[in-house]
Design an enzyme around this catalytic site. Structure first.
Site, PDB file in Angstrom:
ATOM      1  N   ASP A  12     -77.927  64.028 -28.229  1.00 55.70           N
ATOM      2  CA  ASP A  12     -78.773  62.860 -27.967  1.00 55.70           C
ATOM      3  C   ASP A  12     -78.186  61.614 -28.614  1.00 55.70           C
ATOM      4  OD1 ASP A  12     -80.907  61.589 -26.852  1.00 55.70           O
ATOM      5  OD2 ASP A  12     -82.386  62.279 -28.310  1.00 55.70           O
ATOM      6  N   GLY A  13     -78.438  60.478 -27.978  1.00 57.86           N
ATOM      7  CA  GLY A  13     -78.096  59.195 -28.571  1.00 57.86           C
ATOM      8  C   GLY A  13     -76.845  58.525 -28.031  1.00 57.86           C
ATOM      9  N   ASN A  14     -76.248  59.085 -26.968  1.00 60.12           N
ATOM     10  CA  ASN A  14     -75.032  58.466 -26.416  1.00 60.12           C
ATOM     11  C   ASN A  14     -75.277  57.030 -25.965  1.00 60.12           C
ATOM     12  OD1 ASN A  14     -73.522  60.823 -26.735  1.00 60.12           O
ATOM     13  ND2 ASN A  14     -74.049  61.592 -24.715  1.00 60.12           N
ATOM     14  N   ARG A  25     -74.296  52.090 -21.270  1.00 63.34           N
ATOM     15  CA  ARG A  25     -74.711  53.433 -21.651  1.00 63.34           C
ATOM     16  C   ARG A  25     -73.662  54.490 -21.285  1.00 63.34           C
ATOM     17  NH1 ARG A  25     -79.803  54.701 -22.993  1.00 63.34           N
ATOM     18  NH2 ARG A  25     -79.645  56.719 -21.954  1.00 63.34           N
ATOM     19  N   HIS A  29     -71.657  58.004 -23.020  1.00 59.08           N
ATOM     20  CA  HIS A  29     -71.509  59.359 -22.486  1.00 59.08           C
ATOM     21  C   HIS A  29     -70.037  59.793 -22.494  1.00 59.08           C
ATOM     22  CE1 HIS A  29     -75.681  59.425 -21.539  1.00 59.08           C
ATOM     23  NE2 HIS A  29     -75.604  58.530 -20.562  1.00 59.08           N
ATOM     24  N   THR A  58     -83.118  69.011 -16.162  1.00 59.69           N
ATOM     25  CA  THR A  58     -83.753  68.880 -14.854  1.00 59.69           C
ATOM     26  C   THR A  58     -84.561  67.593 -14.762  1.00 59.69           C
ATOM     27  OG1 THR A  58     -85.544  70.282 -15.718  1.00 59.69           O
ATOM     28  CG2 THR A  58     -83.875  71.362 -14.349  1.00 59.69           C
ATOM     29  N   GLU A  59     -84.882  66.993 -15.914  1.00 61.55           N
ATOM     30  CA  GLU A  59     -85.632  65.735 -15.928  1.00 61.55           C
ATOM     31  C   GLU A  59     -84.715  64.510 -15.919  1.00 61.55           C
ATOM     32  OE1 GLU A  59     -86.451  68.320 -18.167  1.00 61.55           O
ATOM     33  OE2 GLU A  59     -88.012  68.938 -16.751  1.00 61.55           O
ATOM     34  N   LEU A 123     -64.267  81.151 -28.885  1.00 61.44           N
ATOM     35  CA  LEU A 123     -65.608  80.572 -28.893  1.00 61.44           C
ATOM     36  C   LEU A 123     -66.307  80.787 -27.559  1.00 61.44           C
ATOM     37  CD1 LEU A 123     -67.687  78.665 -30.386  1.00 61.44           C
ATOM     38  CD2 LEU A 123     -66.586  76.783 -29.147  1.00 61.44           C
ATOM     39  N   ARG A 180     -80.498  68.707 -33.268  1.00 60.65           N
ATOM     40  CA  ARG A 180     -80.724  67.578 -32.351  1.00 60.65           C
ATOM     41  C   ARG A 180     -80.294  66.305 -33.045  1.00 60.65           C
ATOM     42  NH1 ARG A 180     -85.227  66.238 -27.844  1.00 60.65           N
ATOM     43  NH2 ARG A 180     -84.251  64.308 -27.150  1.00 60.65           N
ATOM     44  N   GLU A 199     -83.900  78.212 -36.543  1.00 64.32           N
ATOM     45  CA  GLU A 199     -84.113  77.128 -37.497  1.00 64.32           C
ATOM     46  C   GLU A 199     -83.746  75.806 -36.831  1.00 64.32           C
ATOM     47  OE1 GLU A 199     -85.493  77.464 -40.429  1.00 64.32           O
ATOM     48  OE2 GLU A 199     -85.595  79.652 -40.259  1.00 64.32           O
TER      49      GLU A 199
END
Length: 235
Positions: A12-14, A25, A29, A58-59, A123, A180, A199
């Site tokens: 979050d926050g890009n 914006r 990204h 999806t939103e 990974l 987050r 957690e």
């Protein structure tokens, strides 16, 4: 330190990071995608075995056409780059979510990425794209219901483990730690079933500025938690 086996991140926050620098914006990204490559390497070096990241929900289709188009262009470029990155770094890539809403060429690129990395042993990197946890659960219920109708599954045989096998994350252990970035304090329809006993760690740092040191801070906080799974310490 006790290194969590599986870390899930909401990137979050890009956009806000980009605007703080006077940039559009979509610039955020792009920088966020470059940062993701570094964090993958850092996570593996630290000893994390599974990394799951929330790329597009999806939103997120509700955002402006300009931003969505820019993201899709970025995903096309990132997917092609990730094929080489996965090969060079022995990463196994999985895609979570419903790809059918994506353009055919992007669906094909994602499939190629998954297929080309399926035998890698480094990974485990999971990309949640056009993903929403409620949508995932509904899709799982539809398939499970159909299997019950077809006689492949008896309703009385349905368990949590059986249901989990119908989710996008089948064969992936539940996250030990959710991170987050950028100060938001919500799950945003992300891995609702899988995060039941994870957690949580929230940081004000926006995703493009999140680095190995910030990842280690999250793991240090994780080490200070007691995971009792509903039990009582010492029992």
């Amino acid at each position: 330190m006790n290194i969590p086996q599986h870390v899930a991140i909401i990137l979050d926050g890009n956009g806000r990071w980009a605007k703080s620098k006077g940039m559009p914006r979509n610039y955020g990204h792009v920088r966020g995608a470059k940062n993701l490559e570094k964090i993958c390497r850092d996570a593996y070096d630290i000893g994390i075995k599974y990394l799951t990241v929330y790329l597009f929900s999806t939103e997120n289709w509700k955002r402006s056409k300009e931003e969505v188009d820019g993201l899709m262009k970025l995903f096309r470029s990132y997917t092609k780059t990730c094929i080489k990155t996965a090969r060079d770094n022995n990463m196994k890539v999985r895609v979570l979510g419903d790809p059918t809403a994506l353009d055919n060429d992007l669906q094909e690129s994602l499939k190629k990425l998954v297929d080309s990395s399926k035998d890698n042993t480094g990974l485990n990197f999971n990309l949640a794209i056009n993903y929403g946890s409620r949508d995932e659960i509904v899709r799982a219920i539809r398939q499970l219901s159909q299997d019950c109708v077809d006689g492949a599954v008896k309703p009385e045989d349905i368990t949590e483990d059986l249901f989990s096998a119908y989710l996008d994350t089948r064969e992936i252990p539940d996250p030990d730690l959710l991170i987050r970035t950028s100060g938001e304090l919500r799950l945003s329809n992300y891995l609702l079933w899988q995060l039941a006993y994870s957690e949580f760690y929230f940081t004000e740092v926006p995703w493009p500025a999140f680095n190995k040191e910030e990842l280690l801070k999250a793991i240090e906080k994780y080490n200070g938690r007691e995971r009792r799974y509903g039990g009582v310490k010492g029992e």
